[in-house]
Design a protein around this motif. Structure first.
Motif, mmCIF file in Angstrom:
data_model
loop_
_atom_site.group_PDB
_atom_site.id
_atom_site.type_symbol
_atom_site.label_atom_id
_atom_site.label_comp_id
_atom_site.label_asym_id
_atom_site.label_seq_id
_atom_site.Cartn_x
_atom_site.Cartn_y
_atom_site.Cartn_z
ATOM 1 N N TRP A 8 0.831 -1.200 0.000
ATOM 2 C CA TRP A 8 0.000 0.000 0.000
ATOM 3 C C TRP A 8 0.865 1.249 0.000
ATOM 4 C CZ3 TRP A 8 -4.413 -0.483 4.191
ATOM 5 C CH2 TRP A 8 -5.271 -1.539 3.849
ATOM 6 N N LEU A 9 0.382 2.263 -0.710
ATOM 7 C CA LEU A 9 0.935 3.612 -0.626
ATOM 8 C C LEU A 9 -0.091 4.431 0.150
ATOM 9 C CD1 LEU A 9 2.091 4.078 -4.334
ATOM 10 C CD2 LEU A 9 3.447 3.294 -2.371
ATOM 11 N N CYS A 10 0.335 5.033 1.244
ATOM 12 C CA CYS A 10 -0.574 5.782 2.105
ATOM 13 C C CYS A 10 -0.130 7.231 2.206
ATOM 14 C CB CYS A 10 -0.592 5.182 3.513
ATOM 15 S SG CYS A 10 -1.167 3.477 3.571
ATOM 16 N N PRO A 11 -1.091 8.153 2.254
ATOM 17 C CA PRO A 11 -0.697 9.545 2.463
ATOM 18 C C PRO A 11 -0.088 9.701 3.854
ATOM 19 C CG PRO A 11 -3.100 9.332 2.461
ATOM 20 C CD PRO A 11 -2.536 7.979 2.141
ATOM 21 N N PRO A 12 0.913 10.557 3.996
ATOM 22 C CA PRO A 12 1.502 10.777 5.327
ATOM 23 C C PRO A 12 0.410 11.171 6.329
ATOM 24 C CG PRO A 12 2.819 11.844 3.627
ATOM 25 C CD PRO A 12 1.571 11.361 2.962
ATOM 26 N N THR A 13 0.479 10.604 7.532
ATOM 27 C CA THR A 13 -0.599 10.802 8.507
ATOM 28 C C THR A 13 -0.774 12.258 8.921
ATOM 29 O OG1 THR A 13 0.907 10.186 10.290
ATOM 30 C CG2 THR A 13 -0.551 8.465 9.440
ATOM 31 N N ALA A 14 0.246 13.073 8.830
ATOM 32 C CA ALA A 14 0.130 14.482 9.215
ATOM 33 C C ALA A 14 -0.336 15.370 8.053
ATOM 34 C CB ALA A 14 1.462 14.990 9.751
ATOM 35 N N SER A 15 -0.582 14.782 6.881
ATOM 36 C CA SER A 15 -0.940 15.589 5.707
ATOM 37 C C SER A 15 -2.432 15.897 5.649
ATOM 38 C CB SER A 15 -0.525 14.861 4.424
ATOM 39 O OG SER A 15 -1.343 13.727 4.210
ATOM 40 N N SER A 16 -2.758 16.981 4.948
ATOM 41 C CA SER A 16 -4.169 17.330 4.762
ATOM 42 C C SER A 16 -4.866 16.272 3.905
ATOM 43 C CB SER A 16 -4.303 18.718 4.138
ATOM 44 O OG SER A 16 -3.686 18.757 2.876
ATOM 45 N N THR A 17 -4.144 15.660 2.964
ATOM 46 C CA THR A 17 -4.734 14.605 2.138
ATOM 47 C C THR A 17 -5.183 13.438 3.008
ATOM 48 O OG1 THR A 17 -3.485 15.230 0.180
ATOM 49 C CG2 THR A 17 -4.288 12.967 0.265
ATOM 50 N N HIS A 18 -4.330 13.022 3.934
ATOM 51 C CA HIS A 18 -4.700 11.932 4.840
ATOM 52 C C HIS A 18 -5.930 12.328 5.653
ATOM 53 C CE1 HIS A 18 -4.713 9.401 8.445
ATOM 54 N NE2 HIS A 18 -4.176 8.489 7.667
ATOM 55 N N SER A 19 -5.928 13.528 6.178
ATOM 56 C CA SER A 19 -7.035 13.990 7.007
ATOM 57 C C SER A 19 -8.357 13.980 6.236
ATOM 58 C CB SER A 19 -6.735 15.399 7.524
ATOM 59 O OG SER A 19 -7.817 15.875 8.288
ATOM 60 N N VAL A 20 -8.348 14.513 5.014
ATOM 61 C CA VAL A 20 -9.574 14.570 4.213
ATOM 62 C C VAL A 20 -10.064 13.162 3.880
ATOM 63 C CG1 VAL A 20 -10.509 15.240 1.957
ATOM 64 C CG2 VAL A 20 -9.146 16.870 3.269
ATOM 65 N N LEU A 21 -9.155 12.294 3.423
ATOM 66 C CA LEU A 21 -9.545 10.928 3.046
ATOM 67 C C LEU A 21 -9.995 10.121 4.261
ATOM 68 C CD1 LEU A 21 -6.741 10.091 0.466
ATOM 69 C CD2 LEU A 21 -9.167 10.468 -0.037
ATOM 70 N N ASP A 22 -9.249 10.204 5.338
ATOM 71 C CA ASP A 22 -9.575 9.440 6.537
ATOM 72 C C ASP A 22 -10.918 9.869 7.109
ATOM 73 O OD1 ASP A 22 -8.646 7.381 8.418
ATOM 74 O OD2 ASP A 22 -8.609 9.025 9.872
ATOM 75 N N THR A 23 -11.176 11.169 7.130
ATOM 76 C CA THR A 23 -12.459 11.677 7.624
ATOM 77 C C THR A 23 -13.603 11.190 6.746
ATOM 78 O OG1 THR A 23 -11.414 13.621 8.609
ATOM 79 C CG2 THR A 23 -13.775 13.778 8.134
#
Length: 189
Positions: A8-23
């Motif tokens: 898997w390639l995952c967005p860095p956990t501190a990134s806004s991309t991770h935040s938007v996708l995870d939410t």
């Protein structure tokens, strides 16, 4: 006995991309009663290995080949339009039209594991895992679209490590067994 692993390639956990996708994934999961999972793009699957350590060793060897062929220190991932699929793990997702390095990383993985008879690589970030009947996909897609922030379809991230995820069994049993950095280790003088 071998187990199945996925890269898997995952967005860095501190990134806004991770935040938007995870939410988005969390809200959809909670409101629809569907599985909750980490935001990711599956780079390659399956890897068969007898242990977690063996899966990590195979992935490290693959990353060495990736570095030799591409000189990559990270893989760029850009999301595109909201789309639907016909499988549980690709019910509703954001397509990843792909950067050349993302597709090349998959080609190198196919060569590394000697697997050429695969369906074409279709990178994506799943938002919803579900067995949605074909006649309900359009309405489900509209429901998902209304739950997403306006910025959702144009996200990107740089993946500097590959997550090795044990994907034997149902999604509820999946677990990350480790990561392998794409960036070569630097000698400290």
């Amino acid at each position: 006995m071998s187990s199945k692993y996925s890269l898997w390639l995952c967005p860095p956990t501190a990134s806004s991309t991770h935040s938007v996708l995870d939410t988005a994934i969390a809200e959809l999961s909670a409101s629809l009663g569907t599985p909750r999972f980490a935001p990711h793009v599956t780079l390659f699957s399956p890897i068969m290995a007898s242990s977690n350590a063996e899966a990590l060793k195979q992935t490290s060897a693959y990353v060495d080949q990736l570095r030799q062929h591409t000189k990559a220190t990270a893989i760029s991932v850009d999301t595109g339009d909201l789309a639907t699929g016909s499988t549980f793990y690709q019910c509703i997702f954001l397509g990843c039209p792909g950067s050349p390095d993302l597709f090349e990383a998959n080609v190198i993985a196919r060569k590394h594991w000697n697997i050429d008879n695969r369906p074409p690589f279709r990178p994506h970030v799943s938002l919803l895992y579900d067995n949605c009947p074909a006649d309900k996909l359009a309405s489900m897609k509209a429901r998902v679209r209304s739950a997403l922030p306006a910025v959702m379809p144009k996200l990107s991230f740089m993946a500097s490590e590959i997550f090795v995820v044990k994907t034997t069994g149902p999604w509820s049993q999946w677990s990350c067994v480790g990561t392998v950095s794409i960036c070569p280790k630097q000698d400290i003088l």
